[in-house]
Design a protein around this motif. Sequence first.
Motif, PDB file in Angstrom:
ATOM      1  N   PRO A 305       0.806  -1.228   0.000  1.00 22.79           N
ATOM      2  CA  PRO A 305       0.000   0.000   0.000  1.00 22.79           C
ATOM      3  C   PRO A 305       0.836   1.273   0.000  1.00 22.79           C
ATOM      4  CG  PRO A 305      -0.844  -1.549   1.601  1.00 22.79           C
ATOM      5  CD  PRO A 305       0.423  -2.135   1.096  1.00 22.79           C
ATOM      6  N   THR A 306       2.012   1.275   0.645  1.00 22.95           N
ATOM      7  CA  THR A 306       2.857   2.472   0.576  1.00 22.95           C
ATOM      8  C   THR A 306       4.184   2.164  -0.085  1.00 22.95           C
ATOM      9  OG1 THR A 306       3.683   2.037   2.778  1.00 22.95           O
ATOM     10  CG2 THR A 306       1.860   3.568   2.594  1.00 22.95           C
ATOM     11  N   TYR A 313       2.921  -5.851   1.641  1.00 21.78           N
ATOM     12  CA  TYR A 313       1.843  -6.343   0.784  1.00 21.78           C
ATOM     13  C   TYR A 313       1.026  -7.406   1.502  1.00 21.78           C
ATOM     14  CZ  TYR A 313      -0.143  -8.621  -3.394  1.00 21.78           C
ATOM     15  OH  TYR A 313      -0.968  -9.178  -4.334  1.00 21.78           O
ATOM     16  N   ARG A 391       0.164   4.687  -5.902  1.00 17.78           N
ATOM     17  CA  ARG A 391      -1.214   4.399  -6.304  1.00 17.78           C
ATOM     18  C   ARG A 391      -1.365   4.393  -7.811  1.00 17.78           C
ATOM     19  NH1 ARG A 391      -4.529   7.276  -1.445  1.00 17.78           N
ATOM     20  NH2 ARG A 391      -3.963   5.644   0.047  1.00 17.78           N
ATOM     21  N   ARG A 394      -0.162   1.156  -9.116  1.00 14.15           N
ATOM     22  CA  ARG A 394      -1.101   0.060  -8.884  1.00 14.15           C
ATOM     23  C   ARG A 394      -2.258   0.119  -9.879  1.00 14.15           C
ATOM     24  NH1 ARG A 394      -1.980  -0.077  -3.014  1.00 14.15           N
ATOM     25  NH2 ARG A 394      -3.635   1.399  -3.423  1.00 14.15           N
ATOM     26  N   GLU A 508      -9.696  -1.009  -3.420  1.00 17.16           N
ATOM     27  CA  GLU A 508      -8.265  -1.254  -3.229  1.00 17.16           C
ATOM     28  C   GLU A 508      -7.543  -0.120  -2.558  1.00 17.16           C
ATOM     29  OE1 GLU A 508      -8.061  -0.164  -7.717  1.00 17.16           O
ATOM     30  OE2 GLU A 508      -9.559  -0.987  -6.371  1.00 17.16           O
ATOM     31  N   GLU A 510      -8.012   0.858   0.494  1.00 19.26           N
ATOM     32  CA  GLU A 510      -7.909   0.736   1.955  1.00 19.26           C
ATOM     33  C   GLU A 510      -6.459   0.443   2.323  1.00 19.26           C
ATOM     34  OE1 GLU A 510      -7.754  -3.690   1.382  1.00 19.26           O
ATOM     35  OE2 GLU A 510      -7.848  -1.829   0.287  1.00 19.26           O
ATOM     36  N   ASP A 511      -6.029   0.833   3.474  1.00 16.14           N
ATOM     37  CA  ASP A 511      -4.629   0.606   3.890  1.00 16.14           C
ATOM     38  C   ASP A 511      -4.536  -0.449   4.974  1.00 16.14           C
ATOM     39  OD1 ASP A 511      -3.780   4.035   3.418  1.00 16.14           O
ATOM     40  OD2 ASP A 511      -3.339   2.282   2.200  1.00 16.14           O
TER      41      ASP A 511
END
Lengths: 511, 80
Positions: A305-306, A313, A391, A394, A508, A510-511
Amino acid sequence: SGLKRGHTPFNEHFEQAPMYVAVFTYVGFGVGTIFGYLRDFMRACGLERCTFAAEREEQKDFVPLYQDFENFYTRNLYMRIRDNWNRPICSVPGPQFDLMERITDDFNWTFRFTGRTIKDVINMGSYNYLGFAETDANALKTVADVLQNYGTGVCSTRQEMGNLDKHLELENLVARFLDVEAAMVFGMGFATNSMNIPSLVGKGCLILSDELNHTSLVLGARLSGATIRIFKHNNMQSLEKLLRDAIAYGQPRSRRAWKKILILVEGIYSMEGSIVRLPEIVALKKRYKAYLYLDEAHSIGAVGPTGRGVVEYFGMDPEDVDVLMGTFTKSFGAAGGYIAGKKELVDFLRTHSHSAIYATSMCPPIAEQIIRSMKCAMGLDGTTQGLQRVRQLRENTRYFRRRLHEMGFIIYGNDDSPVVPLLIYMPGKIGAFARRMLDKNIGVVVVGFPATPIAESRARFCVSAAHTREMLDTVLNALDELGDFLQLKYSRHARSSRPELYDETGFELED
Amino acid sequence: MDIKHAKDYLYWLYYQYLLITCCYVLEPWEQSMFHTIFITVFAMVVYTAYVFIPIHIHLALEFFSQLLGDQRESTVAIMK
């Protein structure tokens, strides 16, 4: 598979092509081999001039210096389509780049430059996942300052006079980025693997290495002198069986226990696009008391996510992985590698690793480039640019893979991996595909036999955060056309006729 | 326009043949050699099919009809 992380399942595809494709592939290789033998015979007879390496006349009676038969494939198949590799680039390898045009008069044995430059070729081959390969003067301001202050060369090894404050700053930043105790950086990514594994394991230790590991890991494992056993790619049953056998039977002749068992895996495998099954490997490692070495060359900055790699992941604790290794070449637009983990491990490597003692340390402008791109990715520069890049990457990955699946190509790998291998199979189509894509102003990387299994040659796309939606659409339209013209759409799964969704924001994020 | 479509389609078929047999990567003289050999073998296959298949099918049909014909006659004889 039942592997889940959060709400989204772990989706990997390795579809098999229809039988006629395999038959035609072997037919193609058969024809190539027959003509290869014919040409070799003509060269040996003297009917044709030899243009590759050969000994001098006086040395013909000695033991041969050049191994002729091993190079059969290189001489007879690779040479014919060699113009698709080693193409000289003359700009920054960003989302678009410039190529120098070259032509050949003697079927790829020699090239000459016409002097023209092919401009703005869309780049689908560079490892530029977060788009940090850029020439924007504002972004590179700190790098230019460091270049003014420190110069370019370090002129020493890390142990002697090459330990700069930039290296310490970088190491602290890497440790903070990965959420571990300490890290150490090296000047070259390949050398990080091949020179550090020998200092961690030696004779009497066991290395369990994945089938498709990179050459740097294989070389490091061989140099160490430990026993190497291979388990099937990403296959946990195979790994568990090897672990149980290792613990039950011990070393081959003396039956003593192994001194250390080290599992070597990669985060993202660059030829398959698959992601390692980290939770299962960590569970196995804890149960059988082995050590885990994770090579995140392609996954650091590209998944999670970051952007902190496969450990994030899967939502796992970085302390579960004993040795975290990665490179700065792919996502940070620089060069070099790092090893991170507990402080004792890193201190041990500082004194015992070949790379730390003998290799020249990283040069200061490169270290500053990594510092500024890592700060950007973490958000420490005060902007949200880093998170936006992660992001965007992704989104681009999901869009590109979904469209290719819908068009009917066979794509390998995990849905979240930015490395997208598109299967071509037949040797005749490799050269045709790469040349026609270049005619449409798109640069792709095609891979064939020694790097992939013989019947599975592929084109490998690397999606970048710097690619805009228009660029991806241009590439996808070109692929659609070329797929029909060259008959590359081998997939037998039903194609979706859903219209494209341009605003795919949704679950997708959400963290 | 139709002639152009037909010509494009034929060129596309020829291109597929080059790709599948890996002739696309060969030099022109090697391609000519391969085309000659391939066309010769193909012509021989076609000629063999043309000469032998009708005769073999005719013989096979005759054999099976004879077999069935004999069976019918023998049951009729017993019934009488």
